[in-house]
Motif scaffolding. Sequence first.
Motif, PDB file in Angstrom:
ATOM      1  N   PHE A 185       0.859  -1.177   0.000  1.00 55.10           N
ATOM      2  CA  PHE A 185       0.000   0.000   0.000  1.00 55.10           C
ATOM      3  C   PHE A 185       0.905   1.241   0.000  1.00 55.10           C
ATOM      4  O   PHE A 185       1.985   1.243   0.599  1.00 55.10           O
ATOM      5  CB  PHE A 185      -0.874   0.058   1.249  1.00 55.10           C
ATOM      6  CG  PHE A 185      -1.923  -1.027   1.337  1.00 55.10           C
ATOM      7  CD1 PHE A 185      -1.969  -2.094   0.456  1.00 55.10           C
ATOM      8  CD2 PHE A 185      -2.885  -0.970   2.332  1.00 55.10           C
ATOM      9  CE1 PHE A 185      -2.927  -3.089   0.568  1.00 55.10           C
ATOM     10  CE2 PHE A 185      -3.855  -1.941   2.461  1.00 55.10           C
ATOM     11  CZ  PHE A 185      -3.880  -3.006   1.573  1.00 55.10           C
ATOM     12  N   CYS A 186       0.447   2.302  -0.643  1.00 53.95           N
ATOM     13  CA  CYS A 186       1.321   3.462  -0.800  1.00 53.95           C
ATOM     14  C   CYS A 186       0.550   4.765  -0.636  1.00 53.95           C
ATOM     15  O   CYS A 186      -0.513   4.940  -1.224  1.00 53.95           O
ATOM     16  CB  CYS A 186       1.990   3.420  -2.175  1.00 53.95           C
ATOM     17  SG  CYS A 186       3.139   4.786  -2.473  1.00 53.95           S
ATOM     18  N   GLY A 187       1.118   5.676   0.188  1.00 49.79           N
ATOM     19  CA  GLY A 187       0.573   7.026   0.304  1.00 49.79           C
ATOM     20  C   GLY A 187       1.148   7.918  -0.776  1.00 49.79           C
ATOM     21  O   GLY A 187       0.426   8.576  -1.513  1.00 49.79           O
ATOM     22  N   HIS A 188       2.453   7.944  -0.910  1.00 49.20           N
ATOM     23  CA  HIS A 188       3.162   8.563  -2.019  1.00 49.20           C
ATOM     24  C   HIS A 188       4.646   8.255  -1.858  1.00 49.20           C
ATOM     25  O   HIS A 188       5.088   7.802  -0.801  1.00 49.20           O
ATOM     26  CB  HIS A 188       2.923  10.077  -2.107  1.00 49.20           C
ATOM     27  CG  HIS A 188       3.334  10.858  -0.897  1.00 49.20           C
ATOM     28  ND1 HIS A 188       2.438  11.249   0.081  1.00 49.20           N
ATOM     29  CD2 HIS A 188       4.546  11.337  -0.486  1.00 49.20           C
ATOM     30  CE1 HIS A 188       3.062  11.940   1.014  1.00 49.20           C
ATOM     31  NE2 HIS A 188       4.339  11.994   0.700  1.00 49.20           N
ATOM     32  N   CYS A 260       3.036  11.301  -8.135  1.00 51.64           N
ATOM     33  CA  CYS A 260       2.055  10.782  -7.173  1.00 51.64           C
ATOM     34  C   CYS A 260       0.777  11.599  -7.153  1.00 51.64           C
ATOM     35  O   CYS A 260      -0.265  11.121  -6.682  1.00 51.64           O
ATOM     36  CB  CYS A 260       2.660  10.717  -5.779  1.00 51.64           C
ATOM     37  SG  CYS A 260       4.133   9.671  -5.664  1.00 51.64           S
ATOM     38  N   ASP A 265      -4.150   4.538  -7.426  1.00 46.79           N
ATOM     39  CA  ASP A 265      -4.067   3.189  -6.858  1.00 46.79           C
ATOM     40  C   ASP A 265      -3.367   3.251  -5.510  1.00 46.79           C
ATOM     41  O   ASP A 265      -2.173   3.552  -5.426  1.00 46.79           O
ATOM     42  CB  ASP A 265      -3.299   2.271  -7.818  1.00 46.79           C
ATOM     43  CG  ASP A 265      -3.240   0.824  -7.349  1.00 46.79           C
ATOM     44  OD1 ASP A 265      -3.797   0.513  -6.281  1.00 46.79           O
ATOM     45  OD2 ASP A 265      -2.628   0.009  -8.056  1.00 46.79           O
ATOM     46  N   VAL A 266      -4.089   2.967  -4.440  1.00 50.02           N
ATOM     47  CA  VAL A 266      -3.528   2.972  -3.086  1.00 50.02           C
ATOM     48  C   VAL A 266      -3.054   1.588  -2.672  1.00 50.02           C
ATOM     49  O   VAL A 266      -2.051   1.442  -1.983  1.00 50.02           O
ATOM     50  CB  VAL A 266      -4.577   3.489  -2.075  1.00 50.02           C
ATOM     51  CG1 VAL A 266      -4.077   3.362  -0.634  1.00 50.02           C
ATOM     52  CG2 VAL A 266      -4.961   4.930  -2.377  1.00 50.02           C
ATOM     53  N   GLN A 327      -7.129   2.932   5.319  1.00 48.23           N
ATOM     54  CA  GLN A 327      -6.390   3.750   4.349  1.00 48.23           C
ATOM     55  C   GLN A 327      -7.206   4.963   3.912  1.00 48.23           C
ATOM     56  O   GLN A 327      -7.050   5.462   2.797  1.00 48.23           O
ATOM     57  CB  GLN A 327      -6.024   2.902   3.115  1.00 48.23           C
ATOM     58  CG  GLN A 327      -5.420   1.554   3.411  1.00 48.23           C
ATOM     59  CD  GLN A 327      -4.116   1.654   4.174  1.00 48.23           C
ATOM     60  OE1 GLN A 327      -3.268   2.504   3.873  1.00 48.23           O
ATOM     61  NE2 GLN A 327      -3.926   0.789   5.176  1.00 48.23           N
ATOM     62  N   GLY A 330      -5.445   8.092   2.444  1.00 46.06           N
ATOM     63  CA  GLY A 330      -4.873   7.823   1.134  1.00 46.06           C
ATOM     64  C   GLY A 330      -5.913   7.816   0.043  1.00 46.06           C
ATOM     65  O   GLY A 330      -5.691   8.344  -1.056  1.00 46.06           O
ATOM     66  N   PHE A 331      -7.071   7.227   0.321  1.00 45.96           N
ATOM     67  CA  PHE A 331      -8.123   7.195  -0.688  1.00 45.96           C
ATOM     68  C   PHE A 331      -8.690   8.584  -0.953  1.00 45.96           C
ATOM     69  O   PHE A 331      -9.037   8.913  -2.088  1.00 45.96           O
ATOM     70  CB  PHE A 331      -9.239   6.230  -0.267  1.00 45.96           C
ATOM     71  CG  PHE A 331      -8.888   4.790  -0.466  1.00 45.96           C
ATOM     72  CD1 PHE A 331      -8.550   4.311  -1.724  1.00 45.96           C
ATOM     73  CD2 PHE A 331      -8.872   3.900   0.600  1.00 45.96           C
ATOM     74  CE1 PHE A 331      -8.215   2.978  -1.920  1.00 45.96           C
ATOM     75  CE2 PHE A 331      -8.544   2.570   0.417  1.00 45.96           C
ATOM     76  CZ  PHE A 331      -8.209   2.102  -0.852  1.00 45.96           C
ATOM     77  N   ARG A 334      -6.123  10.234  -3.229  1.00 40.78           N
ATOM     78  CA  ARG A 334      -5.982   9.622  -4.551  1.00 40.78           C
ATOM     79  C   ARG A 334      -7.276   9.623  -5.373  1.00 40.78           C
ATOM     80  O   ARG A 334      -7.233   9.359  -6.574  1.00 40.78           O
ATOM     81  CB  ARG A 334      -5.506   8.180  -4.402  1.00 40.78           C
ATOM     82  CG  ARG A 334      -4.153   8.008  -3.749  1.00 40.78           C
ATOM     83  CD  ARG A 334      -3.012   8.506  -4.645  1.00 40.78           C
ATOM     84  NE  ARG A 334      -1.725   8.283  -4.033  1.00 40.78           N
ATOM     85  CZ  ARG A 334      -1.009   7.171  -4.166  1.00 40.78           C
ATOM     86  NH1 ARG A 334      -1.488   6.172  -4.871  1.00 40.78           N
ATOM     87  NH2 ARG A 334       0.169   7.062  -3.581  1.00 40.78           N
TER      88      ARG A 334
END
Length: 433
Positions: A185-188, A260, A265-266, A327, A330-331, A334
């Motif tokens: 999973f990625c925030g940035h 980013c 896509d998170v 998350q 993040g969502f 994004r």
Amino acid sequence: MQLDRYGQMKPTGPGTWLQSRDEEFARICPFSPGARDEDELAAEHFSRAKNRHPLLGRFEAAFVGHVEEGEYRSNGSSGGMVTWVAAELLRVGLVDCVAHVKQSDDPQSEGRLFHYSLSRNLQELQAGAKSRYYPVELSGVLQSIREAPGRYAVVGIPCFIKAVRLACADDPILKERIAFTLGLFCGHMKSARMAESFAWQMGQDIRQVKRLDYRKKTPERPANWYRAQLTLENGETRAQDWWHLVDGDWGAGFFQNPACNFCDDVVAETADIAFGDAWKEPYSSDGRGTNVVIVRSKGLLDAIYAGIDEKRIALSNIDSEFVVATQAAGFRQRREGLSFRLTWPRMGMRPRKRVHTGSHSLSRQRMAVYIMRYWISFWSHRVFSIAELLHCPGVYMLWARAALACYQGVAYSRGPIGRIAQSLGLSGSEGRS
């Protein structure tokens, strides 16, 4: 790929290539409007998945928990599940090698603290445990995979896994040899300048840093109380909590890679299995660390259930909404944030995203948060470069403190700026990261 003056990975090559259109590159670049998107790739690889969700994509099952056996959990940033799954693939012979990010043996000669590497046994694999908020690139390990027959697993953040899927579709050798993809999973993505800034704030020069642990684990403290630790060339260590660092508020966007801003896509929707932190109580307060796991491959789902039955891992089934809640920030960034950013004037290439332009109705406060994140990201690199040129870290520190105070005033209603923002209708109960 090389680090540019802002500490971000950029393609390098002859001027004629950089200035011309390359159809192959357009097919495999994860941000290219000519490349297939995450929905198309997921439909190809997980067409029979039991579940579909607009934020999580296609998947078989989702879990929350941690590794029980060995020291996977204590050695990892979270619950230890990423390394455990990679080790299990090696143990049962499903892969011969795992591509993942490790510490550089000699950061000064290599010019970077971390890089992608290949591991063929548990000892090598464990050297790559923990989160690395640092720019890396895949070209070297992909070339090694092309040159050495075998079955491989690749660990990476969402855009890297998407790039691997696109490369496999274009290269039959990679398609044959890359058997599994493990997503994070990625925030940035952060630039290398964040590591340099952390060193500055601990009174050190990055050239004296041998290792950097972005999330030094302390079981007695909540998991979301990040603490960074430097190990110097002479063996000494320095540590500081992120909230005492001027750029330690992740959501503010310091040193974020500009790409980013156009990612939707998170949770690594194209990966066979994906892992994140369980940022939801009671798990976020558990300093030992807890993972959220999304399984898309039926083969890996069998391995997960076997591990549960053997009590080697402690996982519980969860629903989509639980995963989304872990998350949530993040969502927002994004999806609703991306929808807003797509309305801004833009020169050059227009990204093709699954989020529709202006499709979310936002308050003035939320728009202010997204605008501030964008400009903090943009200016953090440039102000840091000026401070570096002047050999005066204080220039960057002063600017960063002011930028953070403005951001937190709007986002969280903190301090005098928060009171001003409230009077202007730019802050309130919606002030979330």
